[in-house]
Design an enzyme around this catalytic site. Sequence first.
Site, PDB file in Angstrom:
ATOM      1  N   CYS A   2       0.876  -1.155   0.000  1.00 51.38           N
ATOM      2  CA  CYS A   2       0.000   0.000   0.000  1.00 51.38           C
ATOM      3  C   CYS A   2       0.916   1.209   0.000  1.00 51.38           C
ATOM      4  O   CYS A   2       2.115   1.093   0.214  1.00 51.38           O
ATOM      5  CB  CYS A   2      -0.836   0.009   1.264  1.00 51.38           C
ATOM      6  SG  CYS A   2      -1.751  -1.519   1.464  1.00 51.38           S
ATOM      7  N   ARG A  27       1.610   1.661  -6.040  1.00 48.38           N
ATOM      8  CA  ARG A  27       1.842   0.694  -4.958  1.00 48.38           C
ATOM      9  C   ARG A  27       0.570  -0.056  -4.554  1.00 48.38           C
ATOM     10  O   ARG A  27       0.629  -0.991  -3.759  1.00 48.38           O
ATOM     11  CB  ARG A  27       2.381   1.426  -3.723  1.00 48.38           C
ATOM     12  CG  ARG A  27       3.680   2.142  -3.933  1.00 48.38           C
ATOM     13  CD  ARG A  27       4.076   2.865  -2.677  1.00 48.38           C
ATOM     14  NE  ARG A  27       4.333   1.936  -1.605  1.00 48.38           N
ATOM     15  CZ  ARG A  27       5.499   1.380  -1.352  1.00 48.38           C
ATOM     16  NH1 ARG A  27       6.542   1.679  -2.106  1.00 48.38           N
ATOM     17  NH2 ARG A  27       5.640   0.540  -0.353  1.00 48.38           N
ATOM     18  N   TRP A  74      -3.662  -1.982  -1.342  1.00 49.62           N
ATOM     19  CA  TRP A  74      -3.574  -3.218  -2.117  1.00 49.62           C
ATOM     20  C   TRP A  74      -3.947  -4.302  -1.123  1.00 49.62           C
ATOM     21  O   TRP A  74      -3.174  -4.613  -0.217  1.00 49.62           O
ATOM     22  CB  TRP A  74      -2.163  -3.422  -2.658  1.00 49.62           C
ATOM     23  CG  TRP A  74      -2.012  -4.645  -3.508  1.00 49.62           C
ATOM     24  CD1 TRP A  74      -2.288  -4.756  -4.835  1.00 49.62           C
ATOM     25  CD2 TRP A  74      -1.534  -5.936  -3.090  1.00 49.62           C
ATOM     26  NE1 TRP A  74      -2.029  -6.038  -5.266  1.00 49.62           N
ATOM     27  CE2 TRP A  74      -1.558  -6.777  -4.220  1.00 49.62           C
ATOM     28  CE3 TRP A  74      -1.100  -6.465  -1.875  1.00 49.62           C
ATOM     29  CZ2 TRP A  74      -1.166  -8.101  -4.175  1.00 49.62           C
ATOM     30  CZ3 TRP A  74      -0.705  -7.789  -1.833  1.00 49.62           C
ATOM     31  CH2 TRP A  74      -0.738  -8.597  -2.977  1.00 49.62           C
ATOM     32  N   ASN A 100       1.253  -0.139   5.850  1.00 51.39           N
ATOM     33  CA  ASN A 100       1.723  -0.902   4.692  1.00 51.39           C
ATOM     34  C   ASN A 100       2.443  -2.122   5.223  1.00 51.39           C
ATOM     35  O   ASN A 100       3.316  -2.000   6.080  1.00 51.39           O
ATOM     36  CB  ASN A 100       2.683  -0.038   3.864  1.00 51.39           C
ATOM     37  CG  ASN A 100       3.388  -0.838   2.785  1.00 51.39           C
ATOM     38  OD1 ASN A 100       2.786  -1.699   2.160  1.00 51.39           O
ATOM     39  ND2 ASN A 100       4.661  -0.564   2.585  1.00 51.39           N
ATOM     40  N   GLY A 101       2.075  -3.313   4.722  1.00 54.85           N
ATOM     41  CA  GLY A 101       2.747  -4.534   5.183  1.00 54.85           C
ATOM     42  C   GLY A 101       1.742  -5.512   5.750  1.00 54.85           C
ATOM     43  O   GLY A 101       0.545  -5.447   5.447  1.00 54.85           O
ATOM     44  N   GLU A 463       9.290 -13.888 -20.257  1.00 56.09           N
ATOM     45  CA  GLU A 463       9.020 -12.478 -19.970  1.00 56.09           C
ATOM     46  C   GLU A 463       7.849 -11.974 -20.830  1.00 56.09           C
ATOM     47  O   GLU A 463       6.992 -11.226 -20.354  1.00 56.09           O
ATOM     48  CB  GLU A 463      10.298 -11.653 -20.214  1.00 56.09           C
ATOM     49  CG  GLU A 463      10.150 -10.150 -20.115  1.00 56.09           C
ATOM     50  CD  GLU A 463       9.668  -9.645 -18.751  1.00 56.09           C
ATOM     51  OE1 GLU A 463       9.617 -10.429 -17.785  1.00 56.09           O
ATOM     52  OE2 GLU A 463       9.311  -8.454 -18.678  1.00 56.09           O
ATOM     53  N   LYS A 467       4.277 -10.407 -19.468  1.00 55.74           N
ATOM     54  CA  LYS A 467       3.673  -9.121 -19.876  1.00 55.74           C
ATOM     55  C   LYS A 467       2.229  -9.339 -20.305  1.00 55.74           C
ATOM     56  O   LYS A 467       1.345  -8.567 -19.953  1.00 55.74           O
ATOM     57  CB  LYS A 467       4.443  -8.491 -21.051  1.00 55.74           C
ATOM     58  CG  LYS A 467       5.834  -7.964 -20.785  1.00 55.74           C
ATOM     59  CD  LYS A 467       5.914  -6.813 -19.832  1.00 55.74           C
ATOM     60  CE  LYS A 467       6.033  -7.268 -18.430  1.00 55.74           C
ATOM     61  NZ  LYS A 467       7.225  -7.116 -17.688  1.00 55.74           N
ATOM     62  N   GLU A 470      -0.069 -10.123 -17.303  1.00 53.87           N
ATOM     63  CA  GLU A 470      -0.275  -8.960 -16.429  1.00 53.87           C
ATOM     64  C   GLU A 470      -1.232  -7.944 -17.023  1.00 53.87           C
ATOM     65  O   GLU A 470      -2.095  -7.415 -16.326  1.00 53.87           O
ATOM     66  CB  GLU A 470       1.052  -8.199 -16.271  1.00 53.87           C
ATOM     67  CG  GLU A 470       1.983  -8.711 -15.251  1.00 53.87           C
ATOM     68  CD  GLU A 470       3.210  -7.823 -15.234  1.00 53.87           C
ATOM     69  OE1 GLU A 470       3.402  -7.129 -14.238  1.00 53.87           O
ATOM     70  OE2 GLU A 470       3.976  -7.818 -16.216  1.00 53.87           O
ATOM     71  N   HIS A 486       7.379 -32.637 -25.091  1.00 57.10           N
ATOM     72  CA  HIS A 486       7.428 -33.395 -23.835  1.00 57.10           C
ATOM     73  C   HIS A 486       6.193 -33.141 -22.971  1.00 57.10           C
ATOM     74  O   HIS A 486       6.222 -33.394 -21.773  1.00 57.10           O
ATOM     75  CB  HIS A 486       8.701 -33.049 -23.056  1.00 57.10           C
ATOM     76  CG  HIS A 486       9.955 -33.420 -23.794  1.00 57.10           C
ATOM     77  ND1 HIS A 486      10.303 -34.724 -24.056  1.00 57.10           N
ATOM     78  CD2 HIS A 486      10.917 -32.648 -24.365  1.00 57.10           C
ATOM     79  CE1 HIS A 486      11.439 -34.741 -24.741  1.00 57.10           C
ATOM     80  NE2 HIS A 486      11.825 -33.493 -24.949  1.00 57.10           N
ATOM     81  N   LYS A 582       2.881  -2.126  -8.260  1.00 54.79           N
ATOM     82  CA  LYS A 582       4.220  -2.006  -8.831  1.00 54.79           C
ATOM     83  C   LYS A 582       5.287  -2.584  -7.915  1.00 54.79           C
ATOM     84  O   LYS A 582       6.292  -3.121  -8.362  1.00 54.79           O
ATOM     85  CB  LYS A 582       4.490  -0.527  -9.093  1.00 54.79           C
ATOM     86  CG  LYS A 582       5.847  -0.220  -9.697  1.00 54.79           C
ATOM     87  CD  LYS A 582       5.857  -0.544 -11.160  1.00 54.79           C
ATOM     88  CE  LYS A 582       7.189  -0.304 -11.821  1.00 54.79           C
ATOM     89  NZ  LYS A 582       7.349  -1.200 -12.987  1.00 54.79           N
TER      90      LYS A 582
HETATM   91  C1  F6R Z   1       6.416  -7.583 -14.088  1.00 52.30           C
HETATM   92  C2  F6R Z   1       6.670  -6.904 -12.848  1.00 52.30           C
HETATM   93  C3  F6R Z   1       6.978  -7.702 -11.637  1.00 52.30           C
HETATM   94  C4  F6R Z   1       8.288  -7.191 -11.045  1.00 52.30           C
HETATM   95  C5  F6R Z   1       8.584  -7.912  -9.726  1.00 52.30           C
HETATM   96  C6  F6R Z   1       9.901  -7.468  -9.132  1.00 52.30           C
HETATM   97  O1  F6R Z   1       6.117  -6.692 -15.106  1.00 52.30           O
HETATM   98  O2  F6R Z   1       6.658  -5.709 -12.806  1.00 52.30           O
HETATM   99  O3  F6R Z   1       7.064  -9.058 -11.937  1.00 52.30           O
HETATM  100  O4  F6R Z   1       9.304  -7.412 -11.962  1.00 52.30           O
HETATM  101  O5  F6R Z   1       7.565  -7.660  -8.817  1.00 52.30           O
HETATM  102  O6  F6R Z   1       9.931  -6.109  -8.906  1.00 52.30           O
HETATM  103  P1  F6R Z   1      11.284  -5.332  -8.654  1.00 52.30           P
HETATM  104  O7  F6R Z   1      12.078  -5.431  -9.898  1.00 52.30           O
HETATM  105  O8  F6R Z   1      10.867  -3.942  -8.315  1.00 52.30           O
HETATM  106  O9  F6R Z   1      11.969  -6.028  -7.510  1.00 52.30           O
END
Ligand code: F6R
Length: 587
Positions: A2, A27, A74, A100-101, A463, A467, A470, A486, A582
């Site tokens: 949060c 956040r 969040w 937060n937490g 990756e 994307k 997400e 397999h 994020k």
């Molecule tokens: C994917 C994404 C997350 C972050 C992950 C790590 O698009 O944004 O998977 O990569 O939460 O975040 P950081 O790099 O901030 O430790």
Amino acid sequence: MCSIIGCIANSDVSETLVKGLKRMEYRGYDSVGIATSLDSKILLKKEVGRVNVVNSNLKLDTMPGHVGIGHTRWATHGQVNKINAHPHLCSDNSIAVVHNGIIENYWELRKDLEKEGIVFKSETDTEVIPNLLGSFFKQTGNIKEMLMKTVTKLKGQYSFIALLKDGSLIAARFHEPLIMGLGNKGYFVSSDVLGFIEKTDYVIYLENEQFVIIDGKGYKIYNFDGGLARYKINKISKQSNDVNKNGYEHFTRKEIFEQPSTILDTVNNSNNDWETFAEIMQNSPNVYITGSGTSYNIALVAKYLFPMYTTISPESIMSSEMNYSKDRLRKNSLLITISQSGESADVLEAVSIAKEKGLNVISIVNSLASSLERESDASLGLYCGTEIGVAATKSFTSQLSVFYKIIELISKQHIKFDFKTVSKLISEILDNEPTIMNIAKEIKNASDIYILGRGIHYPIAKEGALKIKELSYIHAEGFATGELKHGPLALMDKSSYVIAINPEDNTYQDNLSNIQEVKARGAKIIGLSNKHHDLYDHWIKIPHLEPSILYPLIEIIPFQLLAYHTSLEIGADPDYPRNLAKCVTVK
Ligand code: F6R
């Protein structure tokens, strides 16, 4: 995950709080709330929804009061609803808290408090905090003692800010970020400097197990044991100011389009001590690379890259798995941690495990004012600018560029990479956006998308799938192409979409055979290659690139664009995908 903010000033603070929350919405963005103190009473407004919407309905930014706190949520404990939104009050409404937490022992604490006659209103873990504070204040009549007693009760990871009805502000940090801002006209405390970036450049990073008490007379920072804390006032870098969309509709698109320049900003940055980092890597008996999500995918690329040009064979370990992999860590070795935010709880835990095991820890991190930067033995910055979009885009290519640059420094063959050409080729791919928009229109209703890549392209398949998941909420999986037969081949039918990462390199021929096999099962093939092939139902053209080891830097771009445009097609908000945040500061 949060965002929390508090402010004490000589004029109304609600507008400042709302602006700060808006900037920190990355956040968490389920719900929002503000509490201010006025004439020894706490005023409180909160509701489910994004900051702008709730603010225009409830006029949060006009709430009176020179002291206040705010929160974007969040959800961890309890559904997304108004009752569970923060701030939470203690039973006699004299203390409001934003948090937060996670409070791991909240259930036991709640039961104890209920025995004292306290009635809880929400399902949150947070609500125990104002009630513990309230209960200890009644016992001690002293703010510092109240705080010391409260923090000894709480287990988990948290930072919280509490507003007392007399207008005092208090905040405590335990394994979650908390930063104080020192302005000319007031004091701030927040999860991120973005919370108060417009107001001051001078900050104090509260250390773990510290709390601060702020009132009309000033502020005092203490350790949890009650002793006065030592602290340093830092001036923050201007990098953090880059938080505008600059004419783009979304941060995500802006950040995707910044990549031709951000990779150059990364590799040309002279603030990084590249030589020392390369030397440490070379001299470490073992090198482990860790990260989460996108940042972990970088560790997977590095696992392929380094042995191709150096004598280093790094091992990649997901940060969330570090606790269960720690027996693999060898003393005096090197752990490289990769993180955009530098605040991911899993990554920070990996660091503390590695340190306990006697490893040297170097981080590659975008947010240089982060907990990770402070807890690492040394850091390399990405210098790609603030990334606001929840999906990591420019940070991915910058992280990758760091490894290519290091390889240049230590390769046996003295390889040189032409990053300017890479930058130009990324621009060319971005110019191909209309093709990708058309594909997004077609795949928006797909239920499954499979992404295939061999060798160095396999982590890009993962990756790319991340994307798409997400941003477009479509099930997507990245496979090593050769693994298809397999098992995963059983999934393929006429409704499947397969994106084959297939540039003309040493993986090309083998891929074609596998693509035939998929095509024979009726799946639609989207070929991502520099060369057209009749097997493809759609062709996403990428430019030819030498040496081919650089392809990951450019071939991720179409996936970012595809995920972004599919998100728009389904009517989602690409900057704020559902259920995500994020910065994942909980385990
Ligand atoms: C994917 C994404 C997350 C972050 C992950 C790590 O698009 O944004 O998977 O990569 O939460 O975040 P950081 O790099 O901030 O430790």
